[in-house]
Write a protein that holds these residues in place. Structure first.
Motif, PDB file in Angstrom:
ATOM      1  N   GLU A 278     115.977  25.311  58.993  1.00 36.98           N
ATOM      2  CA  GLU A 278     116.205  24.484  57.814  1.00 36.98           C
ATOM      3  C   GLU A 278     114.929  23.726  57.483  1.00 36.98           C
ATOM      4  O   GLU A 278     114.350  23.060  58.338  1.00 36.98           O
ATOM      5  CB  GLU A 278     117.354  23.505  58.058  1.00 36.98           C
ATOM      6  CG  GLU A 278     117.661  22.668  56.840  1.00 36.98           C
ATOM      7  CD  GLU A 278     118.862  21.763  57.043  1.00 36.98           C
ATOM      8  OE1 GLU A 278     119.523  21.445  56.039  1.00 36.98           O
ATOM      9  OE2 GLU A 278     119.136  21.358  58.191  1.00 36.98           O
ATOM     10  N   LEU A 279     114.497  23.846  56.253  1.00 37.27           N
ATOM     11  CA  LEU A 279     113.333  23.135  55.743  1.00 37.27           C
ATOM     12  C   LEU A 279     113.758  21.758  55.272  1.00 37.27           C
ATOM     13  O   LEU A 279     114.814  21.603  54.655  1.00 37.27           O
ATOM     14  CB  LEU A 279     112.740  23.920  54.563  1.00 37.27           C
ATOM     15  CG  LEU A 279     111.582  23.268  53.811  1.00 37.27           C
ATOM     16  CD1 LEU A 279     110.330  23.228  54.681  1.00 37.27           C
ATOM     17  CD2 LEU A 279     111.311  24.023  52.516  1.00 37.27           C
ATOM     18  N   GLY A 280     112.945  20.759  55.569  1.00 36.98           N
ATOM     19  CA  GLY A 280     113.223  19.404  55.101  1.00 36.98           C
ATOM     20  C   GLY A 280     111.944  18.618  54.964  1.00 36.98           C
ATOM     21  O   GLY A 280     110.903  18.986  55.524  1.00 36.98           O
TER      22      GLY A 280
ATOM     23  N   ALA B  72     117.447  25.493  52.858  1.00 40.82           N
ATOM     24  CA  ALA B  72     117.279  24.080  52.525  1.00 40.82           C
ATOM     25  C   ALA B  72     118.493  23.650  51.717  1.00 40.82           C
ATOM     26  O   ALA B  72     119.047  24.439  50.955  1.00 40.82           O
ATOM     27  CB  ALA B  72     116.001  23.863  51.735  1.00 40.82           C
ATOM     28  N   GLN B  73     118.886  22.406  51.904  1.00 44.17           N
ATOM     29  CA  GLN B  73     120.034  21.858  51.184  1.00 44.17           C
ATOM     30  C   GLN B  73     119.686  20.491  50.633  1.00 44.17           C
ATOM     31  O   GLN B  73     118.874  19.762  51.213  1.00 44.17           O
ATOM     32  CB  GLN B  73     121.240  21.719  52.112  1.00 44.17           C
ATOM     33  CG  GLN B  73     121.736  23.012  52.667  1.00 44.17           C
ATOM     34  CD  GLN B  73     122.931  22.818  53.600  1.00 44.17           C
ATOM     35  OE1 GLN B  73     123.357  21.716  53.888  1.00 44.17           O
ATOM     36  NE2 GLN B  73     123.475  23.934  54.078  1.00 44.17           N
TER      37      GLN B  73
ATOM     38  N   PHE C 135     118.234  29.763  44.765  1.00 44.68           N
ATOM     39  CA  PHE C 135     119.562  29.169  44.816  1.00 44.68           C
ATOM     40  C   PHE C 135     120.562  30.163  45.407  1.00 44.68           C
ATOM     41  O   PHE C 135     120.618  31.315  44.981  1.00 44.68           O
ATOM     42  CB  PHE C 135     119.998  28.750  43.408  1.00 44.68           C
ATOM     43  CG  PHE C 135     121.392  28.235  43.342  1.00 44.68           C
ATOM     44  CD1 PHE C 135     121.679  26.930  43.707  1.00 44.68           C
ATOM     45  CD2 PHE C 135     122.433  29.048  42.927  1.00 44.68           C
ATOM     46  CE1 PHE C 135     122.979  26.439  43.656  1.00 44.68           C
ATOM     47  CE2 PHE C 135     123.733  28.579  42.867  1.00 44.68           C
ATOM     48  CZ  PHE C 135     124.003  27.265  43.232  1.00 44.68           C
ATOM     49  N   LEU C 136     121.333  29.711  46.387  1.00 50.15           N
ATOM     50  CA  LEU C 136     122.374  30.540  47.005  1.00 50.15           C
ATOM     51  C   LEU C 136     123.771  30.123  46.581  1.00 50.15           C
ATOM     52  O   LEU C 136     124.592  30.960  46.234  1.00 50.15           O
ATOM     53  CB  LEU C 136     122.325  30.431  48.525  1.00 50.15           C
ATOM     54  CG  LEU C 136     121.342  31.266  49.295  1.00 50.15           C
ATOM     55  CD1 LEU C 136     121.543  31.081  50.775  1.00 50.15           C
ATOM     56  CD2 LEU C 136     121.467  32.714  48.924  1.00 50.15           C
ATOM     57  N   ARG C 137     124.033  28.820  46.701  1.00 49.56           N
ATOM     58  CA  ARG C 137     125.412  28.392  46.454  1.00 49.56           C
ATOM     59  C   ARG C 137     125.494  26.900  46.184  1.00 49.56           C
ATOM     60  O   ARG C 137     124.611  26.127  46.562  1.00 49.56           O
ATOM     61  CB  ARG C 137     126.295  28.734  47.642  1.00 49.56           C
ATOM     62  CG  ARG C 137     125.965  27.924  48.891  1.00 49.56           C
ATOM     63  CD  ARG C 137     126.789  28.361  50.095  1.00 49.56           C
ATOM     64  NE  ARG C 137     126.411  27.589  51.271  1.00 49.56           N
ATOM     65  CZ  ARG C 137     127.220  26.731  51.890  1.00 49.56           C
ATOM     66  NH1 ARG C 137     128.457  26.548  51.480  1.00 49.56           N
ATOM     67  NH2 ARG C 137     126.807  26.070  52.958  1.00 49.56           N
TER      68      ARG C 137
ATOM     69  N   GLU D 272     122.531  24.892  48.216  1.00 47.24           N
ATOM     70  CA  GLU D 272     121.768  25.517  49.286  1.00 47.24           C
ATOM     71  C   GLU D 272     120.829  26.553  48.679  1.00 47.24           C
ATOM     72  O   GLU D 272     121.210  27.293  47.776  1.00 47.24           O
ATOM     73  CB  GLU D 272     122.691  26.200  50.299  1.00 47.24           C
ATOM     74  CG  GLU D 272     121.932  26.848  51.444  1.00 47.24           C
ATOM     75  CD  GLU D 272     122.841  27.503  52.469  1.00 47.24           C
ATOM     76  OE1 GLU D 272     122.351  27.803  53.566  1.00 47.24           O
ATOM     77  OE2 GLU D 272     124.038  27.723  52.176  1.00 47.24           O
ATOM     78  N   TYR D 273     119.606  26.566  49.187  1.00 46.47           N
ATOM     79  CA  TYR D 273     118.576  27.524  48.798  1.00 46.47           C
ATOM     80  C   TYR D 273     118.141  28.280  50.046  1.00 46.47           C
ATOM     81  O   TYR D 273     118.298  27.792  51.161  1.00 46.47           O
ATOM     82  CB  TYR D 273     117.367  26.794  48.204  1.00 46.47           C
ATOM     83  CG  TYR D 273     117.581  26.282  46.804  1.00 46.47           C
ATOM     84  CD1 TYR D 273     116.951  26.882  45.725  1.00 46.47           C
ATOM     85  CD2 TYR D 273     118.398  25.198  46.547  1.00 46.47           C
ATOM     86  CE1 TYR D 273     117.125  26.419  44.435  1.00 46.47           C
ATOM     87  CE2 TYR D 273     118.588  24.720  45.261  1.00 46.47           C
ATOM     88  CZ  TYR D 273     117.951  25.338  44.210  1.00 46.47           C
ATOM     89  OH  TYR D 273     118.121  24.881  42.932  1.00 46.47           O
TER      90      TYR D 273
END
Length: 192
Positions: A96-98, A133-134, A153-155, A174-175
């Motif tokens: 996860e990217l942040g 990433a979210q 973009f996923l969802r 979420e991406y």
């Protein structure tokens, strides 16, 4: 000081306990934490017992930490931190990217520069296969950074959070980016 990587303007290095005051200032800027906790203040104790242990954690599957302090290369000024944290402790496959940067660093391209460098490091050196990433749906600036880094973009989803904050009624997004997608975009082809 253990340096993970450097870009044209940034140094990403291991977080240390000496960063406590900078982390406290970062998490006490309501604009910085607006999309995280509604801008609620953070105590020194929360930094010492919660934030620092999380930022100092080494992940066996990644072979390194999942969080790094960001400094401006020229001045050495603390800008915030970046994360490329494995979703499974013992596997680098999905991370996860942040990022969390001081307000003074906003709008200068640091989030994109640091994120792109971490993504490259993950895919080329750390065995990462997928970056996710979210963020909150209404956090358009963070979403734009994700898009500039190649994530798509996923969802859209909604979760129950312990504290309702302004904008949370619109849910989260979420991406993601796979190594194969990144390699195609970089003109590298697929390496298997």
């Amino acid at each position: 000081m253990r340096i993970l990587l450097e870009t044209g303007r940034l140094t990403l290095r291991a977080v240390t306990e000496a960063d406590t005051d900078d982390l406290l200032a970062l998490d006490n800027d309501p604009a910085v934490t607006r999309f995280l906790n509604g801008g609620r203040p953070t105590t020194r104790e929360e930094i010492r017992t919660g934030t620092l242990p999380r930022l100092l954690h080494d992940y066996p599957g990644l072979g390194t930490r999942g969080h790094w302090a960001a400094q401006e290369r020229e001045s050495g000024a603390f800008l915030g931190w970046f994360a490329l944290r494995p979703l499974a402790e013992d596997s680098p496959a999905e991370v996860e990217l942040g990022y969390r940067l001081r307000r003074e660093a906003w709008g200068r391209g640091y989030a994109t520069e640091g994120s792109r460098a971490l993504i490259r490091k993950g895919f080329t050196d750390l065995g990462v296969l997928r970056v996710t990433a979210q963020t909150m749906t209404v956090n358009t600036k963070s979403r734009r950074v994700m898009e500039k880094c190649g994530l798509t973009f996923l969802r859209h989803f909604t979760e129950e959070w312990p504290e309702v904050i302004e904008g949370s009624e619109h849910g989260d997004v979420e991406y993601a980016l796979t190594r194969a997608e990144w390699e195609r975009a970089e003109g590298r082809g697929t390496t298997g």
